[in-house]
Design a protein around this motif. Structure first.
Motif, short mmCIF file in Angstrom:
data_model
loop_
_atom_site.label_atom_id
_atom_site.label_comp_id
_atom_site.label_asym_id
_atom_site.label_seq_id
_atom_site.Cartn_x
_atom_site.Cartn_y
_atom_site.Cartn_z
N GLU A 90 0.82 -1.20 0.00
CA GLU A 90 0.00 0.00 0.00
C GLU A 90 0.86 1.26 0.00
OE1 GLU A 90 -2.94 0.23 3.04
OE2 GLU A 90 -4.30 -1.17 2.02
N TYR A 91 0.34 2.28 -0.71
CA TYR A 91 1.03 3.57 -0.79
C TYR A 91 0.03 4.64 -0.35
CZ TYR A 91 4.14 0.92 -3.87
OH TYR A 91 4.98 -0.03 -4.40
N LYS A 92 0.41 5.44 0.64
CA LYS A 92 -0.45 6.51 1.11
C LYS A 92 0.05 7.82 0.50
CE LYS A 92 -2.58 8.51 5.21
NZ LYS A 92 -2.70 8.47 6.69
N LEU A 93 -0.78 8.41 -0.34
CA LEU A 93 -0.41 9.64 -1.04
C LEU A 93 -1.11 10.83 -0.40
CD1 LEU A 93 0.04 7.30 -3.21
CD2 LEU A 93 -0.27 9.08 -4.92
N SER A 94 -0.36 11.88 -0.10
CA SER A 94 -0.97 13.12 0.37
C SER A 94 -1.40 13.96 -0.83
CB SER A 94 0.01 13.89 1.26
OG SER A 94 1.22 14.12 0.56
N ALA A 95 -2.02 15.10 -0.59
CA ALA A 95 -2.53 15.94 -1.67
C ALA A 95 -1.41 16.37 -2.62
CB ALA A 95 -3.25 17.15 -1.09
N ASP A 96 -1.75 16.43 -3.92
CA ASP A 96 -0.82 16.88 -4.97
C ASP A 96 0.44 16.02 -5.05
OD1 ASP A 96 -2.53 18.99 -5.65
OD2 ASP A 96 -1.65 20.29 -4.12
N VAL B 3 -5.20 6.30 -0.96
CA VAL B 3 -4.41 5.10 -0.67
C VAL B 3 -4.52 4.17 -1.86
CG1 VAL B 3 -4.12 3.09 0.82
CG2 VAL B 3 -4.74 5.31 1.82
N VAL B 4 -3.37 3.77 -2.40
CA VAL B 4 -3.31 2.90 -3.58
C VAL B 4 -2.55 1.63 -3.22
CG1 VAL B 4 -2.45 2.67 -5.94
CG2 VAL B 4 -3.39 4.86 -5.17
N GLU B 5 -3.04 0.50 -3.71
CA GLU B 5 -2.37 -0.78 -3.47
C GLU B 5 -1.86 -1.35 -4.79
OE1 GLU B 5 -3.77 -4.22 -0.72
OE2 GLU B 5 -4.36 -4.80 -2.77
N LEU B 6 -0.59 -1.76 -4.81
CA LEU B 6 -0.01 -2.44 -5.97
C LEU B 6 0.27 -3.89 -5.60
CD1 LEU B 6 2.62 0.09 -7.41
CD2 LEU B 6 0.21 -0.20 -8.04
N THR B 7 -0.17 -4.80 -6.46
CA THR B 7 0.11 -6.21 -6.29
C THR B 7 0.99 -6.67 -7.44
OG1 THR B 7 -2.07 -6.54 -5.27
CG2 THR B 7 -0.90 -8.51 -6.01
N GLY B 8 2.16 -7.19 -7.10
CA GLY B 8 3.13 -7.57 -8.12
C GLY B 8 4.46 -6.91 -7.83
#
Length: 423
Positions: free
Chosen positions: A8-14, A65-70
């Motif tokens: 998981e990647y937690k991205l803040s604004a911009d 919040v974005v999740e990458l699998t691989g």
């Protein structure tokens, strides 16, 4: 691929999540918040599959919040992104479209220029997607014959963009206009390239006059990365042919200053920052990208597959031509004939394995070769690929998107683009 590989990647604004896929498929899922990819919104809890060669940037204005699998080849979060500049540019274009609609005239025509691998195609995609999300139907003109966004490489084309590009499959290309060029760079035949640009500009102008929504929505033009010598002159010519209002220059200050000096004073030239995620593509990647585009044309994608046909055509029914004869010194040319005339000449091609095997042939809408210019300026039905040449039986085997036969009296135009059918 297992669930243990999910991250998981937690991205803040911009902020922007950038990743590249080298070998295996990477699955991307938006877990929470709002995000988009090149101007197309991501649906929450939907799994997007990105295959080998994909270079992806997931941007958020508000955080997500974005999740990458691989296992992506590269993955990182960047806080240095030009997306705010791009959205302001889109807002300025929308203001011009609104004014054009009020005054019942054509909307703005913007041309994106810059050297190779500076993000021109990506910026076009972002601006087109933002326009569509505002209810517009802009025309997209692709002058990049090396890769091809509207059609396959070796063509110049235009299409009306009616919906945002699909996250995985890109643009929905309904009824595009395509003209045969046959080379992967304008210097393959710059005379022919300039003729096709002029022809395409006339088609775009006609389309805008007949489609009200496109008329007010304007035009976005993508260009090739050759920005010196004849390539630079082609950019100047394109600005004139398409009546460009705005030129946005990516990455190269020298090119920006040259255009400010050389284009009409009525044209607004803007220097635009490129994304830090843009990287130079090696020759191998360019070839693979062209090959993938041809494969997409015949076989579709994993999500929306196509099933092409294979059939034989006798030599006697083939009319294959190449545009442009070999260059000759002026002293060897017939009296009154110029070198440029030789570059637009139709040359008959004999069906042999050396000349045709694995080559793409463009199926022209023209039916007579008596008028060279008429053939050159004719739109295309589509493409076929020569998968076998049988000299003994005097037949060629063609891969085509639909069943035989070919259109009656059709003219096939030979392209430098090759495709090895591995299916």
């Amino acid at each position: 691929m297992t669930t243990s590989e999910a991250k998981e990647y937690k991205l803040s604004a911009d902020c922007e999540l950038r990743f590249e896929v080298e070998d295996e498929t990477v699955i991307c899922e938006l877990k929470s918040g709002l995000a988009e990819m090149f101007g197309t919104e991501l649906m929450r809890a939907h799994k997007y599959h990105f295959r080998s060669g994909s270079k992806v940037a997931i941007f958020t204005y508000h955080g997500c919040v974005v999740e990458l699998t691989g296992r992506p080849e590269v993955d990182y979060i960047s806080r240095e992104t030009p997306m705010t500049f791009y959205v302001n540019l889109s807002a300025a274009l929308e203001a011009l479209r609104t004014k054009a609609q009020e005054e019942d005239r054509c909307g703005p025509t913007l041309m994106v220029v810059g050297p190779s691998d500076c993000g021109k195609s990506t910026l076009c995609r972002i601006l087109l997607n933002y326009a569509v999300r505002m209810g517009r139907q802009p025309l997209f003109v692709d002058l990049d014959c090396g890769q091809g966004c509207v059609s396959i490489a070796g063509t110049l084309g235009a299409v009306t963009v009616e919906r945002p590009a699909d996250i995985e499959d890109g643009y929905s290309l309904v009824a595009p206009i395509a003209y045969h060029f046959g080379h992967t760079s304008p210097d393959g035949n710059i005379t022919l390239y300039n003729i096709l640009m002029k022809c395409l500009s006339k088609s775009v102008e006609m389309k805008m006059q007949t489609e009200k929504r496109s008329k007010y929505s304007g035009v976005i033009i993508n260009t090739c990365g050759w920005v010196k010598s004849h390539g630079y002159q082609a950019i100047i010519r394109a600005a004139q042919d398409f009546n460009v209002d705005i030129i946005t220059v990516l990455d190269q200050e020298r090119l920006y200053n040259e255009l400010v000096r050389d284009v009409n004073s009525s044209v607004k030239v803007i220097f635009t920052p490129k994304s830090g995620g843009v990287v130079e593509r090696v020759r191998k990647y360019r070839i693979e990208a062209r090959d993938a585009k041809v494969r997409w044309y015949f076989y579709g994608t994993a999500k929306s597959g196509l099933y092409p046909y294979s059939f034989e055509v006798p030599f006697s029914q083939l009319r294959v031509y190449k545009i442009g004869a070999p260059n000759l010194p002026d002293s060897c040319m017939p009296i009154g004939m110029k070198t440029e005339d030789n570059l637009t000449k139709l040359v008959s091609v004999s069906p042999t394995a050396q000349t045709l095997l694995n080559h793409i042939l463009a199926v022209s809408t023209a039916t007579s070769v008596e008028d060279n210019l008429k053939v050159i300026e004719s739109n295309l039905f589509g493409f076929v690929c020569v998968t076998n040449v049988d000299i003994e039986r005097q037949v060629v085997t063609l891969l085509a998107p639909q069943q035989r036969p070919l259109p009656p009296n059709c003219i096939l135009l030979l392209s430098d683009i090759q495709f090895m059918d591995s299916h």
